[in-house]
Design an enzyme around this catalytic site. Structure first.
Site, PDB file in Angstrom:
ATOM      1  N   TYR A  69      -4.117  38.615  49.303  1.00 34.06           N
ATOM      2  CA  TYR A  69      -3.057  38.061  50.209  1.00 34.06           C
ATOM      3  C   TYR A  69      -3.060  38.930  51.354  1.00 34.06           C
ATOM      4  O   TYR A  69      -2.656  38.413  52.525  1.00 34.06           O
ATOM      5  CB  TYR A  69      -1.875  38.380  49.227  1.00 34.06           C
ATOM      6  N   GLN A 103       4.512  23.459  51.155  1.00 30.56           N
ATOM      7  CA  GLN A 103       3.903  24.023  49.952  1.00 30.56           C
ATOM      8  C   GLN A 103       3.074  25.364  50.719  1.00 30.56           C
ATOM      9  O   GLN A 103       2.617  26.209  50.020  1.00 30.56           O
ATOM     10  CB  GLN A 103       2.581  23.268  49.409  1.00 30.56           C
ATOM     11  N   ASN A 104       2.970  25.373  51.815  1.00 34.01           N
ATOM     12  CA  ASN A 104       2.392  26.331  52.547  1.00 34.01           C
ATOM     13  C   ASN A 104       3.057  27.877  52.582  1.00 34.01           C
ATOM     14  O   ASN A 104       4.370  27.842  52.570  1.00 34.01           O
ATOM     15  CB  ASN A 104       1.983  26.078  53.979  1.00 34.01           C
ATOM     16  N   ASP A 106       2.108  30.377  54.891  1.00 33.72           N
ATOM     17  CA  ASP A 106       1.692  30.895  55.957  1.00 33.72           C
ATOM     18  C   ASP A 106       2.715  31.375  57.057  1.00 33.72           C
ATOM     19  O   ASP A 106       2.348  32.024  58.209  1.00 33.72           O
ATOM     20  CB  ASP A 106       0.486  30.134  56.745  1.00 33.72           C
ATOM     21  N   HIS A 121       6.507  27.191  47.626  1.00 38.54           N
ATOM     22  CA  HIS A 121       5.697  28.273  47.128  1.00 38.54           C
ATOM     23  C   HIS A 121       5.792  29.594  47.533  1.00 38.54           C
ATOM     24  O   HIS A 121       4.996  30.521  47.458  1.00 38.54           O
ATOM     25  CB  HIS A 121       4.276  27.653  47.077  1.00 38.54           C
ATOM     26  N   CYS A 149       7.462  49.609  43.564  1.00 40.58           N
ATOM     27  CA  CYS A 149       9.103  49.253  43.819  1.00 40.58           C
ATOM     28  C   CYS A 149       9.785  50.611  43.830  1.00 40.58           C
ATOM     29  O   CYS A 149       9.710  51.134  43.158  1.00 40.58           O
ATOM     30  CB  CYS A 149       9.435  48.163  42.656  1.00 40.58           C
ATOM     31  N   GLY A 189      -0.892  16.455  55.014  1.00 44.11           N
ATOM     32  CA  GLY A 189      -2.015  17.529  54.921  1.00 44.11           C
ATOM     33  C   GLY A 189      -2.099  18.095  53.525  1.00 44.11           C
ATOM     34  O   GLY A 189      -2.081  19.430  53.506  1.00 44.11           O
ATOM     35  N   THR A 190      -1.785  17.282  52.452  1.00 51.91           N
ATOM     36  CA  THR A 190      -1.873  17.872  51.247  1.00 51.91           C
ATOM     37  C   THR A 190      -2.823  16.866  50.325  1.00 51.91           C
ATOM     38  O   THR A 190      -2.644  15.709  50.371  1.00 51.91           O
ATOM     39  CB  THR A 190      -0.410  18.262  50.528  1.00 51.91           C
ATOM     40  N   ASN A 215      -3.016  12.457  56.639  1.00 54.48           N
ATOM     41  CA  ASN A 215      -3.960  13.215  55.736  1.00 54.48           C
ATOM     42  C   ASN A 215      -5.494  13.265  56.355  1.00 54.48           C
ATOM     43  O   ASN A 215      -5.788  12.255  56.624  1.00 54.48           O
ATOM     44  CB  ASN A 215      -4.110  13.301  54.456  1.00 54.48           C
TER      45      ASN A 215
HETATM   46  C1  BV8 Z   1       4.490  25.299  37.361  1.00 51.93           C
HETATM   47  C2  BV8 Z   1       0.958  29.683  46.461  1.00 51.93           C
HETATM   48  C3  BV8 Z   1       6.085  25.205  35.510  1.00 51.93           C
HETATM   49  C4  BV8 Z   1      -0.197  30.909  46.304  1.00 51.93           C
HETATM   50  C5  BV8 Z   1       0.239  27.667  45.409  1.00 51.93           C
HETATM   51  C6  BV8 Z   1      -1.630  24.786  33.085  1.00 51.93           C
HETATM   52  C7  BV8 Z   1      -0.972  25.902  32.831  1.00 51.93           C
HETATM   53  C8  BV8 Z   1      -0.018  26.279  33.750  1.00 51.93           C
HETATM   54  C9  BV8 Z   1       0.422  25.275  34.805  1.00 51.93           C
HETATM   55  C10 BV8 Z   1      -0.319  24.068  34.901  1.00 51.93           C
HETATM   56  C11 BV8 Z   1      -1.247  24.000  33.984  1.00 51.93           C
HETATM   57  N1  BV8 Z   1      -1.811  22.695  34.171  1.00 51.93           N
HETATM   58  C12 BV8 Z   1      -1.108  22.326  35.526  1.00 51.93           C
HETATM   59  C13 BV8 Z   1      -0.223  23.083  35.753  1.00 51.93           C
HETATM   60  C14 BV8 Z   1       0.551  22.919  36.544  1.00 51.93           C
HETATM   61  C15 BV8 Z   1      -0.066  23.767  38.007  1.00 51.93           C
HETATM   62  C16 BV8 Z   1      -0.796  22.984  38.576  1.00 51.93           C
HETATM   63  O1  BV8 Z   1      -0.444  21.863  39.263  1.00 51.93           O
HETATM   64  N2  BV8 Z   1      -2.017  23.095  38.460  1.00 51.93           N
HETATM   65  C17 BV8 Z   1      -2.908  22.164  39.210  1.00 51.93           C
HETATM   66  C18 BV8 Z   1      -4.307  22.919  39.660  1.00 51.93           C
HETATM   67  C19 BV8 Z   1      -3.401  21.052  38.154  1.00 51.93           C
HETATM   68  N3  BV8 Z   1       1.354  23.922  38.729  1.00 51.93           N
HETATM   69  C20 BV8 Z   1       1.865  25.178  38.499  1.00 51.93           C
HETATM   70  O2  BV8 Z   1       1.499  26.249  38.002  1.00 51.93           O
HETATM   71  C21 BV8 Z   1       3.107  25.343  39.337  1.00 51.93           C
HETATM   72  N4  BV8 Z   1       4.032  25.920  38.408  1.00 51.93           N
HETATM   73  O3  BV8 Z   1       4.088  24.093  37.074  1.00 51.93           O
HETATM   74  O4  BV8 Z   1       5.775  25.767  36.725  1.00 51.93           O
HETATM   75  C22 BV8 Z   1       4.956  25.541  34.483  1.00 51.93           C
HETATM   76  C23 BV8 Z   1       5.097  27.040  33.976  1.00 51.93           C
HETATM   77  C24 BV8 Z   1       4.299  27.600  33.271  1.00 51.93           C
HETATM   78  C25 BV8 Z   1       3.316  26.675  32.172  1.00 51.93           C
HETATM   79  C26 BV8 Z   1       3.187  25.464  32.901  1.00 51.93           C
HETATM   80  C27 BV8 Z   1       4.199  24.650  33.909  1.00 51.93           C
HETATM   81  C28 BV8 Z   1       3.070  26.605  40.452  1.00 51.93           C
HETATM   82  C29 BV8 Z   1       1.913  26.042  41.635  1.00 51.93           C
HETATM   83  C30 BV8 Z   1       2.107  26.809  42.875  1.00 51.93           C
HETATM   84  C31 BV8 Z   1       0.797  27.373  42.929  1.00 51.93           C
HETATM   85  N5  BV8 Z   1       0.650  28.175  44.169  1.00 51.93           N
HETATM   86  N6  BV8 Z   1       0.438  28.412  46.375  1.00 51.93           N
HETATM   87  C32 BV8 Z   1      -1.046  30.691  47.352  1.00 51.93           C
HETATM   88  O5  BV8 Z   1      -1.107  30.039  48.271  1.00 51.93           O
HETATM   89  O6  BV8 Z   1      -2.177  31.650  47.081  1.00 51.93           O
HETATM   90  S1  BV8 Z   1      -0.569  26.153  45.244  1.00 51.93           S
HETATM   91  C33 BV8 Z   1      -1.278  26.198  46.608  1.00 51.93           C
HETATM   92  O7  BV8 Z   1      -2.392  25.182  46.366  1.00 51.93           O
HETATM   93  C34 BV8 Z   1      -0.795  25.500  47.807  1.00 51.93           C
HETATM   94  O8  BV8 Z   1       0.656  26.096  47.988  1.00 51.93           O
HETATM   95  C35 BV8 Z   1      -0.781  24.086  47.837  1.00 51.93           C
HETATM   96  O9  BV8 Z   1       0.101  23.602  46.657  1.00 51.93           O
HETATM   97  C36 BV8 Z   1      -1.924  23.807  46.793  1.00 51.93           C
HETATM   98  C37 BV8 Z   1      -3.126  23.431  47.740  1.00 51.93           C
HETATM   99  O10 BV8 Z   1      -2.965  22.295  47.905  1.00 51.93           O
HETATM  100  P1  BV8 Z   1      -2.867  21.663  49.571  1.00 51.93           P
HETATM  101  O11 BV8 Z   1      -1.768  22.600  50.303  1.00 51.93           O
HETATM  102  O12 BV8 Z   1      -2.587  20.536  49.327  1.00 51.93           O
HETATM  103  O13 BV8 Z   1      -4.298  22.070  50.189  1.00 51.93           O
HETATM  104  P2  BV8 Z   1      -5.559  21.514  49.819  1.00 51.93           P
HETATM  105  O14 BV8 Z   1      -6.678  22.324  50.339  1.00 51.93           O
HETATM  106  O15 BV8 Z   1      -5.493  21.051  48.375  1.00 51.93           O
HETATM  107  O16 BV8 Z   1      -5.547  20.004  50.543  1.00 51.93           O
HETATM  108  C38 BV8 Z   1      -5.542  20.213  51.907  1.00 51.93           C
HETATM  109  C39 BV8 Z   1      -5.419  18.692  52.320  1.00 51.93           C
HETATM  110  O17 BV8 Z   1      -5.436  18.611  53.832  1.00 51.93           O
HETATM  111  C40 BV8 Z   1      -6.999  18.014  52.086  1.00 51.93           C
HETATM  112  O18 BV8 Z   1      -6.478  16.550  51.546  1.00 51.93           O
HETATM  113  C41 BV8 Z   1      -7.444  17.915  53.428  1.00 51.93           C
HETATM  114  O19 BV8 Z   1      -8.197  16.400  53.406  1.00 51.93           O
HETATM  115  C42 BV8 Z   1      -6.461  17.658  54.627  1.00 51.93           C
HETATM  116  N7  BV8 Z   1      -6.715  18.212  55.811  1.00 51.93           N
HETATM  117  C43 BV8 Z   1      -7.491  19.054  56.239  1.00 51.93           C
HETATM  118  N8  BV8 Z   1      -7.398  19.478  57.469  1.00 51.93           N
HETATM  119  C44 BV8 Z   1      -6.504  18.522  57.933  1.00 51.93           C
HETATM  120  C45 BV8 Z   1      -5.998  17.790  56.902  1.00 51.93           C
HETATM  121  N9  BV8 Z   1      -5.013  16.756  56.981  1.00 51.93           N
HETATM  122  C46 BV8 Z   1      -4.443  16.495  58.082  1.00 51.93           C
HETATM  123  N10 BV8 Z   1      -4.988  17.256  59.381  1.00 51.93           N
HETATM  124  C47 BV8 Z   1      -5.828  18.253  59.299  1.00 51.93           C
HETATM  125  N11 BV8 Z   1      -6.501  18.924  60.272  1.00 51.93           N
HETATM  126 ZN    ZN Z   2      11.483  47.069  40.871  1.00 52.75          ZN
END
Ligand code: BV8
Ligand code: ZN
Length: 248
Positions: A69, A103-104, A106, A121, A149, A189-190, A215
């Site tokens: 990070y 979701q970003n 940054d 997030h 802490c 962009g997601t 996107n």
């Molecule tokens: C939750 C912060 C309830 C950190 C992020 C099994 C166990 C536990 C949970 C799960 C499970 N199965 C599923 C889940 C749910 C899980 C999930 O969704 N998993 C996915 C992988 C299936 N979700 C969670 O765990 C969430 N919490 O559900 O809580 C719970 C609790 C316990 C148990 C069960 C449920 C928490 C999710 C948050 C995770 N943290 N970020 C960090 O950043 O390090 S997520 C992170 O990834 C981002 O924030 C964002 O959300 C995601 C990335 O996605 P994008 O932003 O879309 O980026 P990506 O690269 O994928 O796509 C970019 C797009 O842009 C592309 O399409 C590309 O074509 C396009 N692009 C590129 N350039 C351009 C462009 N478009 C336009 N212009 C350009 N120039």
């Molecule tokens: Zn503390």
């Protein structure tokens, strides 16, 4: 080459007052920040981000996750917002109720002054106690070793939502509220793969909102949207704001 928008979309938007926008890593790609789907580089190439963005990874190797990070934090600190970020600030002025849900982590939307911003997030700029004492505000210089802490001695961690962790309740509720009440919902962009953020567009559609995707490439959402513009958000969003601003 400027984007052409169907006239009916423009007239619909001109007649709308409630708009929600969900952004992902793609809006920061033109600022030089890697998206989640982009391959990691350097020492991070051996890891998948989702393997580092978990409480288990932090538990197992706090220093590795802390460094991951810190590297991204330096990257974000050195990045400049791009035309897409600025266009979203302009877009906000065209609608009475405009909600930008990101979701970003940054901090680039904050940097350009987007006002009604929901950070789903978390934010790289902030760190917090891993045992729950609260956010220890925006630290300028992060120490090499994982700091403790000052209140309870537990390790400090980035104030971001990891996989398997719940989203901040107030942020998620605000995002759901915006999705349920908006007349138009933009997914920008997601890749729409991460839940519950990826469900917001479907909730909006269920409530009758017009869905627009901006996107670089098609996503699992594309087949459900009313309008899809595939290309760079840094090109498409300024074109949209320009057309919206042209007096008819
Ligand atoms: C939750 C912060 C309830 C950190 C992020 C099994 C166990 C536990 C949970 C799960 C499970 N199965 C599923 C889940 C749910 C899980 C999930 O969704 N998993 C996915 C992988 C299936 N979700 C969670 O765990 C969430 N919490 O559900 O809580 C719970 C609790 C316990 C148990 C069960 C449920 C928490 C999710 C948050 C995770 N943290 N970020 C960090 O950043 O390090 S997520 C992170 O990834 C981002 O924030 C964002 O959300 C995601 C990335 O996605 P994008 O932003 O879309 O980026 P990506 O690269 O994928 O796509 C970019 C797009 O842009 C592309 O399409 C590309 O074509 C396009 N692009 C590129 N350039 C351009 C462009 N478009 C336009 N212009 C350009 N120039
Ligand atoms: Zn503390």
């Amino acid at each position: 080459m400027t984007t052409t928008f169907p006239p009916e979309l423009i007239s619909f938007l001109r007649a709308s007052s409630r708009v929600a926008v969900l952004t992902g890593a793609g809006v920061s790609q033109e600022s030089g920040l890697r998206t989640f789907r982009d391959a990691q580089v350097g020492i991070w190439a051996q890891y998948k981000p989702e393997d580092l963005a978990t409480p288990e990874a932090f538990e197992r190797n706090p220093r590795l996750v802390w460094d991951f990070y810190s590297t991204r934090r330096e990257g974000a600190g050195g990045a400049e917002p791009n035309t897409g970020h600025f266009a979203l600030v302009e877009m906000e002025k065209h609608f009475d109720q405009f909600t930008l849900i990101t979701q970003n982590i940054d901090g680039l939307h904050q940097r350009v002054g987007s006002r009604s911003l929901v950070e789903l997030h978390g934010n790289l700029r902030r760190i917090r106690c891993s045992r729950g004492c609260g956010v220890i505000d925006e630290w300028e210089e992060l120490p090499e070793v994982v700091p403790a802490c000052p209140h309870c001695g537990a390790l400090l961690r980035p104030d971001v939502v990891w996989f398997g962790e719940n989203l901040p309740e107030d942020g998620l509720n605000a995002a759901i509220q915006a999705a349920n009440t908006c007349q138009a919902f933009f997914s920008v962009g997601t890749s729409g793969l991460v839940q519950p953020a990826a469900s917001l567009a479907f909730w909006a559609k269920k409530r009758g909102a017009v869905l627009v995707e901006v996107n670089y490439e098609p996503t699992p959402l594309t087949e459900y949207v009313d309008y899809a513009f595939h290309g760079k958000s840094g090109d498409i969003l300024p074109d949209l704001v320009r057309v919206l601003g042209d007096a008819k």
